[in-house]
Design a protein around this motif. Structure first.
Motif, PDB file in Angstrom:
ATOM      1  N   TYR A   1      48.254 -10.862  -7.207  1.00 40.46           N
ATOM      2  CA  TYR A   1      48.417 -12.015  -6.330  1.00 40.46           C
ATOM      3  C   TYR A   1      49.824 -12.093  -5.735  1.00 40.46           C
ATOM      4  CZ  TYR A   1      48.463 -16.844  -4.684  1.00 40.46           C
ATOM      5  OH  TYR A   1      48.571 -17.962  -3.899  1.00 40.46           O
TER       6      TYR A   1
ATOM      7  N   ARG B   1      45.643 -21.848  -7.187  1.00 39.33           N
ATOM      8  CA  ARG B   1      46.822 -22.687  -6.920  1.00 39.33           C
ATOM      9  C   ARG B   1      47.418 -23.211  -8.213  1.00 39.33           C
ATOM     10  NH1 ARG B   1      45.080 -26.887  -2.778  1.00 39.33           N
ATOM     11  NH2 ARG B   1      44.901 -24.951  -1.599  1.00 39.33           N
TER      12      ARG B   1
ATOM     13  N   CYS C   1      47.392 -16.688  -0.577  1.00 39.53           N
ATOM     14  CA  CYS C   1      46.935 -17.731   0.354  1.00 39.53           C
ATOM     15  C   CYS C   1      46.414 -18.963  -0.380  1.00 39.53           C
ATOM     16  CB  CYS C   1      45.838 -17.182   1.257  1.00 39.53           C
ATOM     17  SG  CYS C   1      46.414 -16.031   2.501  1.00 39.53           S
TER      18      CYS C   1
ATOM     19  N   TRP D   1      47.998  -7.374   1.932  1.00 39.84           N
ATOM     20  CA  TRP D   1      47.523  -8.665   1.456  1.00 39.84           C
ATOM     21  C   TRP D   1      48.690  -9.582   1.107  1.00 39.84           C
ATOM     22  CZ3 TRP D   1      42.397  -9.511   1.818  1.00 39.84           C
ATOM     23  CH2 TRP D   1      41.578  -8.390   1.932  1.00 39.84           C
ATOM     24  N   LYS D   2      48.438 -10.887   1.209  1.00 44.55           N
ATOM     25  CA  LYS D   2      49.445 -11.871   0.820  1.00 44.55           C
ATOM     26  C   LYS D   2      48.761 -13.052   0.135  1.00 44.55           C
ATOM     27  CE  LYS D   2      49.364 -14.550   5.120  1.00 44.55           C
ATOM     28  NZ  LYS D   2      50.182 -15.049   6.256  1.00 44.55           N
TER      29      LYS D   2
ATOM     30  N   GLU E   1      48.408 -29.263   5.781  1.00 42.19           N
ATOM     31  CA  GLU E   1      47.063 -29.481   5.265  1.00 42.19           C
ATOM     32  C   GLU E   1      46.883 -30.947   4.890  1.00 42.19           C
ATOM     33  OE1 GLU E   1      44.096 -27.460   1.916  1.00 42.19           O
ATOM     34  OE2 GLU E   1      46.098 -26.641   2.300  1.00 42.19           O
TER      35      GLU E   1
ATOM     36  N   CYS F   1      41.436 -15.887  -2.983  1.00 42.22           N
ATOM     37  CA  CYS F   1      42.772 -16.478  -3.009  1.00 42.22           C
ATOM     38  C   CYS F   1      43.819 -15.712  -2.206  1.00 42.22           C
ATOM     39  CB  CYS F   1      43.264 -16.603  -4.456  1.00 42.22           C
ATOM     40  SG  CYS F   1      42.158 -17.556  -5.506  1.00 42.22           S
ATOM     41  N   MET F   2      43.435 -14.598  -1.566  1.00 39.36           N
ATOM     42  CA  MET F   2      44.399 -13.825  -0.795  1.00 39.36           C
ATOM     43  C   MET F   2      43.845 -13.579   0.603  1.00 39.36           C
ATOM     44  SD  MET F   2      45.701 -11.128  -3.719  1.00 39.36           S
ATOM     45  CE  MET F   2      47.142 -10.629  -2.770  1.00 39.36           C
ATOM     46  N   CYS F   3      44.733 -13.281   1.543  1.00 42.64           N
ATOM     47  CA  CYS F   3      44.309 -13.019   2.906  1.00 42.64           C
ATOM     48  C   CYS F   3      45.148 -11.881   3.480  1.00 42.64           C
ATOM     49  CB  CYS F   3      44.431 -14.268   3.781  1.00 42.64           C
ATOM     50  SG  CYS F   3      46.053 -15.050   3.712  1.00 42.64           S
TER      51      CYS F   3
ATOM     52  N   GLU G   1      48.396 -21.316  -1.965  1.00 35.31           N
ATOM     53  CA  GLU G   1      49.293 -22.469  -1.976  1.00 35.31           C
ATOM     54  C   GLU G   1      48.896 -23.459  -0.885  1.00 35.31           C
ATOM     55  OE1 GLU G   1      51.415 -19.333   0.551  1.00 35.31           O
ATOM     56  OE2 GLU G   1      50.033 -19.452  -1.133  1.00 35.31           O
TER      57      GLU G   1
ATOM     58  N   ARG H   1      39.909 -21.299  -4.991  1.00 30.51           N
ATOM     59  CA  ARG H   1      41.271 -21.267  -4.436  1.00 30.51           C
ATOM     60  C   ARG H   1      42.157 -22.284  -5.143  1.00 30.51           C
ATOM     61  NH1 ARG H   1      39.849 -21.735   0.496  1.00 30.51           N
ATOM     62  NH2 ARG H   1      39.513 -19.503   0.773  1.00 30.51           N
TER      63      ARG H   1
ATOM     64  N   ARG I   1      49.285 -25.690   2.252  1.00 27.82           N
ATOM     65  CA  ARG I   1      50.118 -25.672   3.445  1.00 27.82           C
ATOM     66  C   ARG I   1      50.679 -27.062   3.727  1.00 27.82           C
ATOM     67  NH1 ARG I   1      45.429 -23.208   5.156  1.00 27.82           N
ATOM     68  NH2 ARG I   1      44.993 -24.992   6.518  1.00 27.82           N
TER      69      ARG I   1
END
Length: 919
Positions: free
Chosen positions: A853, A660, A502, A499-500, A509, A915-917, A504, A656, A506
């Motif tokens: 996280y 952040r 995700c 997991w990392k 975006e 919040c993670m992917c 923040e 999410r 981009r």
């Protein structure tokens, strides 16, 4: 209509009610039966609130008026009572007199006649206390005392008094219930009286919706369509099981155990029917009444009360219809015991699952039917032994054995391959009449299987390569098997690499922020409590600003009565980074706009304050109830703001955004970060070599010990002082103190008490940590001081705090603000190799979530099983080796491994799902 047309003597026994709960209908049915059986007894009952007569004592079946007052007690504000009597009583002078007395009583009870027609009249109960307050002094019946519990309904004598409404009901002029069917799933207003949050209520609904769907999925192959009508939930809790059956053509009797009688009002408020019962006794109903019984944790509760499980099973057998079903959901050992009893009842046990759903302890499910089997099967229980039970049309009738023997047994023959298989293997000519058709069918089946395997390959491949994820089943956590050996300092490698983060923003975006002149207005938030509660409030403030498209004024850190700290936002957090990082998400300004001249109103005026926001409110609540006021007033303050935004009832992108804010936008000031880095480095170099260190969040301050109402080891003087402290701080919970000892024992057994320093030391030693382990202690003033800390220090001499690692000169700048000291503890714990908590709270929750996280799944975050200590001390014969084995097994899955967030966690302790992917 004239009173002469409304008489009735035995007519009082034929009354019926509208908008009454099921218990009231049962109440009237009992009166009706008594009057049919003993009409003369009913006619001679004395009614003292009305004028007595020497020769005849009027008004049937009313027992001194108490029964009508009981009707008043169970009716909701504005509820209706319908009374009807036969036409014949209209011409009887005696009954006309009774009617006049009855009308006078309902007038003094403040009931209003809503409708009259012939011998039927409908009364309406008042909506407020206004009429009660306007009555003349001394009017009968009197009002009930203030300390009288109107909700008490089990083994409580009825009282000849009127029950006034609570302040809340009187203020809103009604019960605040939504129309049907919305009220079935919406949190009832009286939920707060039980100390149950709307978030827990919603979670209960989701859990039971999932469980009921699973029940029907498993049972649809066993039961005939529309064969269920009468259903009983024997331990209804909040009525989630019945609510999930709304679309089924059934009715559900919700039975609330007498120990939880307060929950019955929640069931009524949802528009369901129910009653109270103690399952140590038989249930008041006819035999063979129900098609389906549902028992959730009921047998465990009965066992705790010292009652017989066998008696309860027999009672269930009595009230089940032939071919009826029972779903028993309970602990595994209870289910295993029940299974041993089923043969004696001739019940067909056809499903056993050890896959409980959310919000339940380790449990098994047992579904069984009380149906007779055919032919060679044994017959059903005596109460079910009839012709219908043996009918071949029963969905659960077993197929009779086939074969040639007179005993119905299969004849003995040599085993051989089927013809189509022999044909496929060229053992038989496929052109033969016996094999040709079967051969084609087999080839077609093989082709279908091959095609299905081809389509399923990508799905199987994705499953095999799915990220590392543990699944919670009851209180157990099932994790993928790994080849790595257990380590004191690290979780399996897969946990860190799957997991990392995700959350923040981009670079590519696109911002959806509207121009400044198109925002809805400004919101002003008071972040209350300690540092970590304030942190959560700030994250929630940004989220609701996004939800309502509003501009957020930099939150004020409100002075707390316990912390007594006047820290400002800019004293602890980097304001410039906070505003700049979120500039594409939410518009944030440092101060109240200059054009708004009445700035004091945001702190004091109720006109500028949005209050009464429920805990864990949904995003839709803010849009419907708060946004219109902001658009009207342009600037509004929201308080209180502790836990005023839910988790699984807001859009995923809002959750999410909260991540952040928490993990990226909220940064401590540079000098705090630098000092925390120094402390962490010094912890690792205390022995001269680079070593890992453990951070221990020890929650054993005086306030925490007192609030827990648990019993701890100590002298008589200490216990007496603690009792005095609790009586002063929490007098309503303390009462006279007589109930606290059994309560403390129960909490200790269930693992709901803070761990003492010595207890956490024992658990850590059982895990394998040696006395050389370097431990950083994050704690307030420990209750009992050095004496209480002595056992832990003896087991782990290398206990240090920030004051031991830094000089007084270094610590001096941080002592100006208590929150700065808390920030240092937060960061040092965050950087530790192993983090250990001893009790719940926002600090530990945020630390564990942050470590998850930021990719620190590899580093352990241990949540000790506090119930183990009760088990260890409660069993004097348990050897140390057995305790060590229990600790090791239990804590294999309590070390911060990846798990889905909902429904077991909130966003702060486990941000994985929103919040993670996958890495």
């Amino acid at each position: 209509m004239a009173s002469s047309t409304m008489e009735g003597t035995l007519g009082m026994c034929l009354m019926w009610a509208v908008v009454l709960p099921a218990s009231a209908l049962t109440f009237f049915r009992t009166i009706y039966l008594q009057c049919l059986l003993h009409p003369m007894m009913c006619m001679k009952t004395r009614f003292s609130l009305l004028l007595r007569e020497a020769s005849r004592q009027p008004l049937v079946c009313w027992r001194n008026g108490i029964l009508l007052l009981e009707v008043d007690r169970v009716l909701r504000p504005g509820g209706y009572f319908v009374y009807s009597s036969p036409e014949a009583y209209a011409r009887d002078s005696f009954n006309r007199k009774i009617w006049r007395k009855m009308s006078d009583l309902t007038r003094r009870m403040c009931w209003q006649v809503a409708s009259k027609k012939n011998q039927t009249v409908m009364w309406a109960k008042p909506l407020t206390n206004g009429c009660y307050m306007r009555r003349e002094p001394g009017t009968l019946p009197p009002m009930c005392e203030h300390d009288d519990d109107a909700d008490a309904a089990w083994n409580v004598p009825m009282k000849a008094c009127l029950t006034p409404y609570s302040k809340r009901v009187n203020k809103v002029k009604g019960s605040e219930l939504l129309p049907w069917p919305q009220r079935l799933t919406a949190p009832p207003p009286r939920l707060e009286e039980l100390g149950i949050s709307s978030n827990i209520f919603s979670e209960d609904n989701e859990v039971w919706h999932s469980r009921v769907a699973q029940y029907w999925k498993h049972m649809q192959s066993e039961i005939q369509k529309d064969s269920f009508r009468n259903v009983m939930d024997m331990s209804a809790n909040l009525g989630g099981f019945a609510a999930s059956l709304r679309k089924r053509d059934v009715w559900v009797m919700n039975v609330v155990p007498s120990a939880e009688s307060g929950k019955l009002k929640v069931i009524y408020d949802r528009g369901l029917m129910g009653t109270i019962h103690n399952w140590c006794e038989s249930f008041s109903t006819y035999p063979r009444t129900y098609d389906l019984l549902h028992a959730w944790l009921l047998f465990s509760e009965i066992e705790k009360q010292g009652c017989s499980l066998e008696d309860l099973l027999i009672e269930m057998d009595r009230i089940l219809r032939p071919h009826g079903y029972a779903i028993i959901r309970d602990k595994v050992d209870v289910i295993n015991y029940i299974k041993k009893l089923l043969p004696a009842l001739r019940w067909d046990d056809w499903t056993l699952e050890v896959k409980p759903k959310a919000a339940a302890p380790a449990m098994a499910e047992l579904r069984h039917a009380t149906a007779a089997a055919a032919a060679t099967r044994a017959s059903s229980s005596p109460s079910k032994r009839d012709a219908e039970a043996a009918s071949a049309s029963s969905p659960l009738v077993a197929s009779p054995r086939v074969g040639g023997g007179k005993d119905g047994l299969r004849s003995h023959q040599r085993w051989s391959l089927p013809l189509p298989v022999r044909s496929l293997l060229v053992l038989e000519d496929p052109r033969s009449p016996a094999a040709s058709t079967s051969y084609r069918i087999l080839v077609a089946a093989i082709a279908c299987v091959a095609l299905a395997a081809l389509f399923a390959t990508p799905s199987v491949w994705s499953r095999l390569n799915a990220p590392y994820l543990c699944r919670k089943v009851g209180i157990r956590l099932h994790c993928p098997r790994v080849s790595e050996r257990d380590s004191l300092w690290e979780n399996p490698h897969a946990a860190a690499t799957s997991w990392k983060p995700c959350a923040e923003r981009r670079n590519d975006e696109i911002s959806d922020l509207v121009p400044e002149n198109e925002t809805s207005g400004f919101i002003f938030i008071h972040a209350e409590g300690g540092l970590n509660q304030q942190r959560i409030a700030i994250c929630n403030a940004v989220a609701i600003a996004k939800i309502m498209n509003a501009t957020l004024i930099l939150p004020v850190l409100k002075q707390d009565q316990i912390w007594k700290d006047q820290t400002k936002f800019e004293d602890i957090f980097d304001v410039d980074h906070f505003i700049n990082y979120l500039k594409d998400d939410v518009r944030i300004v440092r101060d109240i706009p200059d054009w708004f001249t009445e700035k004091d109103e945001l702190f004091t005026s109720i006109k500028r304050t949005v209050k009464n926001i429920p805990k864990y409110a949904s995003a839709q609540f803010y849009i419907d109830n708060v946004l219109p006021r902001i658009k009207e007033k342009k600037i509004m303050s929201i308080k209180p703001f502790v836990d005023r935004l839910g988790y699984d009832n807001v859009p995923m992108e809002i959750n999410r955004l909260r991540c952040r804010v928490n993990y990226h936008a909220l940064k401590f000031l540079p000098h705090i970060e630098e000092m925390a880095d120094k402390l962490a480095t010094r912890m690792r170099n205390r022995t001269g070599n680079l070593n890992p260190y453990m951070a221990l969040h020890l929650r054993f301050e005086k306030g925490m010990v007192g609030l827990s109402f648990c019993d701890f080891a100590g002298t008589r003087e200490e216990k007496a002082m603690m009792a005095t402290y609790r009586q002063q701080q929490w007098p309503r919970r303390y009462k006279n103190g007589s109930h606290l000892w059994p309560l403390a024992l129960e909490k200790r057994k269930e693992g709901r008490c803070p761990l003492e320093p010595g207890e956490i030391g024992i658990i850590l030693r059982a895990m394998g940590y040696t006395k050389e382990t370097q431990i950083y202690v994050a704690s307030g003033q420990v209750y009992g001081g050095s004496t209480r800390m002595a056992p832990l220090r003896n087991m782990f001499p290398n206990l240090v705090s920030k004051e031991d690692l830094a000089s007084k000169k270094e610590m001096e700048p941080f002592k100006k603000h208590v929150t700065s000291l808390a920030a240092l503890d937060f960061l040092v714990c965050l950087k530790s190799d192993v983090f250990v908590m001893t009790h719940g709270g926002n600090f530990a929750k945020l630390i564990i979530g942050y470590r998850r996280y930021m990719g620190r799944h590899r580093l352990k975050s241990i949540k000790p099983d506090k119930g183990l200590m009760s088990k260890f001390f409660g069993d004097p014969y348990m050897p140390w080796a057995t305790f060590v084995e229990d600790v090791m097994i239990t804590h294999q899955t309590r070390t911060g491994l990846p798990e889905p967030t909902f429904p077991h966690y909130d966003l702060w302790e486990n941000p994985l799902t929103p919040c993670m992917c996958r890495a």
